[in-house]
Design a protein around this motif. Structure first.
Motif, PDB file in Angstrom:
ATOM      1  N   GLY A  13      40.536  48.430  39.896  1.00 60.74           N
ATOM      2  CA  GLY A  13      39.475  48.466  38.899  1.00 60.74           C
ATOM      3  C   GLY A  13      38.111  48.794  39.456  1.00 60.74           C
ATOM      4  N   TYR A  14      38.051  49.264  40.703  1.00 61.18           N
ATOM      5  CA  TYR A  14      36.779  49.614  41.328  1.00 61.18           C
ATOM      6  C   TYR A  14      36.866  51.040  41.882  1.00 61.18           C
ATOM      7  CZ  TYR A  14      35.544  44.617  41.417  1.00 61.18           C
ATOM      8  OH  TYR A  14      35.247  43.331  41.079  1.00 61.18           O
ATOM      9  N   SER A  15      35.724  51.672  41.993  1.00 66.36           N
ATOM     10  CA  SER A  15      35.609  52.910  42.772  1.00 66.36           C
ATOM     11  C   SER A  15      34.397  52.761  43.664  1.00 66.36           C
ATOM     12  CB  SER A  15      35.458  54.132  41.852  1.00 66.36           C
ATOM     13  OG  SER A  15      34.245  54.069  41.120  1.00 66.36           O
ATOM     14  N   TRP A  16      34.444  53.364  44.857  1.00 71.75           N
ATOM     15  CA  TRP A  16      33.342  53.194  45.805  1.00 71.75           C
ATOM     16  C   TRP A  16      33.162  54.452  46.644  1.00 71.75           C
ATOM     17  CZ3 TRP A  16      37.938  50.518  45.969  1.00 71.75           C
ATOM     18  CH2 TRP A  16      38.801  50.822  47.030  1.00 71.75           C
ATOM     19  N   ARG A  66      32.413  49.361  38.897  1.00 75.92           N
ATOM     20  CA  ARG A  66      33.537  48.699  38.225  1.00 75.92           C
ATOM     21  C   ARG A  66      34.062  49.650  37.169  1.00 75.92           C
ATOM     22  NH1 ARG A  66      37.585  45.714  37.712  1.00 75.92           N
ATOM     23  NH2 ARG A  66      37.484  43.498  37.214  1.00 75.92           N
ATOM     24  N   THR A  67      35.262  50.139  37.357  1.00 70.39           N
ATOM     25  CA  THR A  67      35.786  51.162  36.447  1.00 70.39           C
ATOM     26  C   THR A  67      36.465  50.558  35.227  1.00 70.39           C
ATOM     27  OG1 THR A  67      37.817  51.248  37.762  1.00 70.39           O
ATOM     28  CG2 THR A  67      36.082  52.835  38.290  1.00 70.39           C
ATOM     29  N   ALA A  68      37.191  49.445  35.402  1.00 69.14           N
ATOM     30  CA  ALA A  68      37.895  48.828  34.273  1.00 69.14           C
ATOM     31  C   ALA A  68      38.347  47.439  34.677  1.00 69.14           C
ATOM     32  CB  ALA A  68      39.111  49.654  33.852  1.00 69.14           C
ATOM     33  N   GLY A  69      38.563  46.622  33.680  1.00 70.43           N
ATOM     34  CA  GLY A  69      39.102  45.306  33.953  1.00 70.43           C
ATOM     35  C   GLY A  69      40.544  45.407  34.412  1.00 70.43           C
ATOM     36  N   VAL A  70      40.886  44.670  35.402  1.00 73.17           N
ATOM     37  CA  VAL A  70      42.257  44.692  35.912  1.00 73.17           C
ATOM     38  C   VAL A  70      43.075  43.660  35.155  1.00 73.17           C
ATOM     39  CG1 VAL A  70      43.710  44.398  37.929  1.00 73.17           C
ATOM     40  CG2 VAL A  70      41.408  45.377  38.162  1.00 73.17           C
ATOM     41  N   SER A  71      44.092  44.111  34.497  1.00 72.66           N
ATOM     42  CA  SER A  71      44.877  43.188  33.664  1.00 72.66           C
ATOM     43  C   SER A  71      46.356  43.245  34.028  1.00 72.66           C
ATOM     44  CB  SER A  71      44.695  43.522  32.187  1.00 72.66           C
ATOM     45  OG  SER A  71      45.147  44.834  31.925  1.00 72.66           O
ATOM     46  N   GLU A 115      43.402  39.501  35.264  1.00 70.67           N
ATOM     47  CA  GLU A 115      43.653  39.002  36.620  1.00 70.67           C
ATOM     48  C   GLU A 115      42.416  38.285  37.151  1.00 70.67           C
ATOM     49  OE1 GLU A 115      45.254  40.712  40.903  1.00 70.67           O
ATOM     50  OE2 GLU A 115      44.234  42.018  39.477  1.00 70.67           O
ATOM     51  N   ASP A 116      42.646  37.373  38.017  1.00 67.77           N
ATOM     52  CA  ASP A 116      41.540  36.666  38.653  1.00 67.77           C
ATOM     53  C   ASP A 116      40.611  37.670  39.337  1.00 67.77           C
ATOM     54  OD1 ASP A 116      39.815  35.058  39.995  1.00 67.77           O
ATOM     55  OD2 ASP A 116      41.340  33.913  41.064  1.00 67.77           O
ATOM     56  N   GLU A 117      39.332  37.703  38.932  1.00 69.22           N
ATOM     57  CA  GLU A 117      38.370  38.665  39.475  1.00 69.22           C
ATOM     58  C   GLU A 117      38.196  38.507  40.976  1.00 69.22           C
ATOM     59  OE1 GLU A 117      35.526  41.721  39.459  1.00 69.22           O
ATOM     60  OE2 GLU A 117      36.988  41.076  37.957  1.00 69.22           O
ATOM     61  N   THR A 118      38.294  37.285  41.451  1.00 74.73           N
ATOM     62  CA  THR A 118      38.106  37.033  42.876  1.00 74.73           C
ATOM     63  C   THR A 118      39.172  37.751  43.710  1.00 74.73           C
ATOM     64  OG1 THR A 118      37.146  34.876  42.389  1.00 74.73           O
ATOM     65  CG2 THR A 118      37.913  35.249  44.642  1.00 74.73           C
ATOM     66  N   ARG A 123      40.617  42.277  47.424  1.00 79.52           N
ATOM     67  CA  ARG A 123      41.411  43.434  47.833  1.00 79.52           C
ATOM     68  C   ARG A 123      40.535  44.681  47.946  1.00 79.52           C
ATOM     69  NH1 ARG A 123      45.231  41.256  44.119  1.00 79.52           N
ATOM     70  NH2 ARG A 123      44.578  42.797  42.561  1.00 79.52           N
ATOM     71  N   MET A 124      39.577  44.802  47.011  1.00 75.55           N
ATOM     72  CA  MET A 124      38.669  45.950  47.069  1.00 75.55           C
ATOM     73  C   MET A 124      37.840  45.924  48.353  1.00 75.55           C
ATOM     74  SD  MET A 124      35.170  46.682  46.580  1.00 75.55           S
ATOM     75  CE  MET A 124      34.555  45.424  45.451  1.00 75.55           C
ATOM     76  N   GLU A 125      37.299  44.780  48.730  1.00 73.53           N
ATOM     77  CA  GLU A 125      36.489  44.691  49.949  1.00 73.53           C
ATOM     78  C   GLU A 125      37.332  44.985  51.188  1.00 73.53           C
ATOM     79  OE1 GLU A 125      34.018  41.344  50.518  1.00 73.53           O
ATOM     80  OE2 GLU A 125      33.163  41.396  48.490  1.00 73.53           O
ATOM     81  N   GLU A 126      38.584  44.589  51.167  1.00 76.26           N
ATOM     82  CA  GLU A 126      39.462  44.896  52.294  1.00 76.26           C
ATOM     83  C   GLU A 126      39.648  46.410  52.430  1.00 76.26           C
ATOM     84  OE1 GLU A 126      44.000  43.881  53.863  1.00 76.26           O
ATOM     85  OE2 GLU A 126      43.130  42.792  52.172  1.00 76.26           O
ATOM     86  N   SER A 127      39.785  47.094  51.300  1.00 77.90           N
ATOM     87  CA  SER A 127      39.913  48.560  51.330  1.00 77.90           C
ATOM     88  C   SER A 127      38.623  49.213  51.814  1.00 77.90           C
ATOM     89  CB  SER A 127      40.262  49.076  49.932  1.00 77.90           C
ATOM     90  OG  SER A 127      41.508  48.574  49.500  1.00 77.90           O
ATOM     91  N   VAL A 128      37.475  48.661  51.406  1.00 72.03           N
ATOM     92  CA  VAL A 128      36.187  49.206  51.844  1.00 72.03           C
ATOM     93  C   VAL A 128      36.030  49.045  53.351  1.00 72.03           C
ATOM     94  CG1 VAL A 128      33.683  48.955  51.685  1.00 72.03           C
ATOM     95  CG2 VAL A 128      35.060  48.907  49.608  1.00 72.03           C
ATOM     96  N   ARG A 129      36.479  47.906  53.886  1.00 71.36           N
ATOM     97  CA  ARG A 129      36.386  47.694  55.342  1.00 71.36           C
ATOM     98  C   ARG A 129      37.231  48.727  56.094  1.00 71.36           C
ATOM     99  NH1 ARG A 129      36.333  42.173  53.785  1.00 71.36           N
ATOM    100  NH2 ARG A 129      38.597  42.000  54.019  1.00 71.36           N
ATOM    101  N   ALA A 130      38.398  49.027  55.572  1.00 67.64           N
ATOM    102  CA  ALA A 130      39.241  50.046  56.210  1.00 67.64           C
ATOM    103  C   ALA A 130      38.572  51.418  56.140  1.00 67.64           C
ATOM    104  CB  ALA A 130      40.609  50.089  55.532  1.00 67.64           C
ATOM    105  N   ASP A 131      37.954  51.724  54.994  1.00 69.86           N
ATOM    106  CA  ASP A 131      37.246  52.998  54.861  1.00 69.86           C
ATOM    107  C   ASP A 131      36.044  53.056  55.793  1.00 69.86           C
ATOM    108  OD1 ASP A 131      39.007  53.943  53.022  1.00 69.86           O
ATOM    109  OD2 ASP A 131      37.717  53.671  51.272  1.00 69.86           O
ATOM    110  N   LEU A 132      35.384  51.925  55.990  1.00 74.60           N
ATOM    111  CA  LEU A 132      34.231  51.887  56.893  1.00 74.60           C
ATOM    112  C   LEU A 132      34.643  52.239  58.319  1.00 74.60           C
ATOM    113  CD1 LEU A 132      31.258  51.240  57.506  1.00 74.60           C
ATOM    114  CD2 LEU A 132      31.931  48.834  57.763  1.00 74.60           C
ATOM    115  N   ALA A 133      35.785  51.720  58.758  1.00 75.31           N
ATOM    116  CA  ALA A 133      36.267  52.037  60.110  1.00 75.31           C
ATOM    117  C   ALA A 133      36.511  53.532  60.250  1.00 75.31           C
ATOM    118  CB  ALA A 133      37.544  51.249  60.404  1.00 75.31           C
TER     119      ALA A 133
END
Length: 288
Positions: A13-16, A66-71, A115-118, A123-133
């Motif tokens: 539900g995110y794009s970055w 935030r592209t859409a709510g994750v359900s 789904e729980d927003e947290t 999961r989104m932040e984990e993907s961003v960290r991988a992209d940062l590397a």
């Protein structure tokens, strides 16, 4: 030290978008623009970039949308149980048993659940960290590629400096015979001007004239600096500061050569040499 890298991602539900730009700088200055709540990503960037980069002004930007709510969906089991029980009663009365797809199509049997927003944010932040590397790797690779291109430019400037040093060395005014003739004429002029000059004073004046006229020592040092610069370029790595210091030594010798010159041609060569050294120095500012 210039470079650019960009990476885009999406999920949960995110794009970055992560973007890094690097320009010249004396030290390593990392500037980050992050959305609120992404301090952890910035901390990782500040810890990892110095491991790959030694110099430069680096601007790192992260934008998140935030592209859409994750359900998800769930089955309302109590309601489904009631519907099945009712279907069995109807079936006992002679009706045909209901199909599963018909049961699931009943409103309320399948319910969307947010789904729980947290969890999604984690999961989104984990993907961003991988992209940062990956982004840091791409930025470092872009700077290495730029360095290789600049090495060729610097080699060209060194070749021109070497050519001018050779011209200065072959200039008639720097040849031993010319130096002797010039010194002899100057000593005779001193004797004519001051006939009673003491031999010791005459020797001092002659030594001073020799020192002012002979630029061979400066030319030898310039040749040594050229070789030192080539050795550094062959060595590779973060050599910008060392080359910058060497440029100061180049300039010192070229200035001395020009100040000692009493010959128009040698002065012209010396000025061209100073211009080439300045061009070399300007390019040195662009490397790590």
């Amino acid at each position: 030290m210039t470079g650019f890298a960009r990476t885009d991602g999406h999920g949960d539900g995110y794009s970055w978008t992560l973007e890094a730009k690097s320009v010249n700088g004396r030290g390593l200055d990392i500037r980050c623009r992050m959305p609120t709540g992404f301090d952890g990503i910035e901390a990782i960037a500040r810890a990892e970039m110095p491991k790959r980069l030694a110099r430069g002004n680096v601007n790192l930007t992260l934008s998140v949308t935030r592209t859409a709510g994750v359900s998800q969906v769930r089955i309302n089991r109590p309601l489904l149980a009631e519907v099945i029980a009712l279907a069995r009663e109807i079936e006992g009365a002679g009706a045909a048993p209901p199909r599963l797809d018909a049961l699931l199509a009943i409103r309320g049997i399948i319910e969307p659940v947010e789904e729980d927003e947290t969890e999604a944010r984690g999961r989104m932040e984990e993907s961003v960290r991988a992209d940062l590397a990956r982004l840091i790797d791409e930025l470092a690779a872009a700077r290495v590629a730029e360095g290789k291109r600049l090495a060729e430019v610097l080699a060209g400037h060194l070749a021109e400096i070497e050519r001018l040093v050779g011209l200065a060395a072959s200039c008639a005014s720097t040849q031993p015979a010319a130096l002797r003739d010039k010194l002899r004429a100057q000593v005779m002029a001193l004797l004519d001007a001051i006939p009673a000059m003491a031999e010791e004073r005459l020797a001092q004046e002659a030594a001073l004239l020799i020192g002012k006229a002979d630029v061979r020592e400066e030319l030898d040092r310039l040749r040594a600096h050229i070789q030192a610069a080539r050795d550094m370029l062959a060595e590779g790595g973060a050599i910008g500061r060392r080359l910058d210091f060497l440029c100061q030594e180049f300039n010192r010798e070229a200035n001395t050569l020009c100040s000692k010159s009493a010959d128009v041609e040698l002065t012209r060569i010396g000025l061209s040499l100073k211009a080439s050294i300045e061009q070399f120095r300007e390019q040195v500012q662009n490397i790590e």
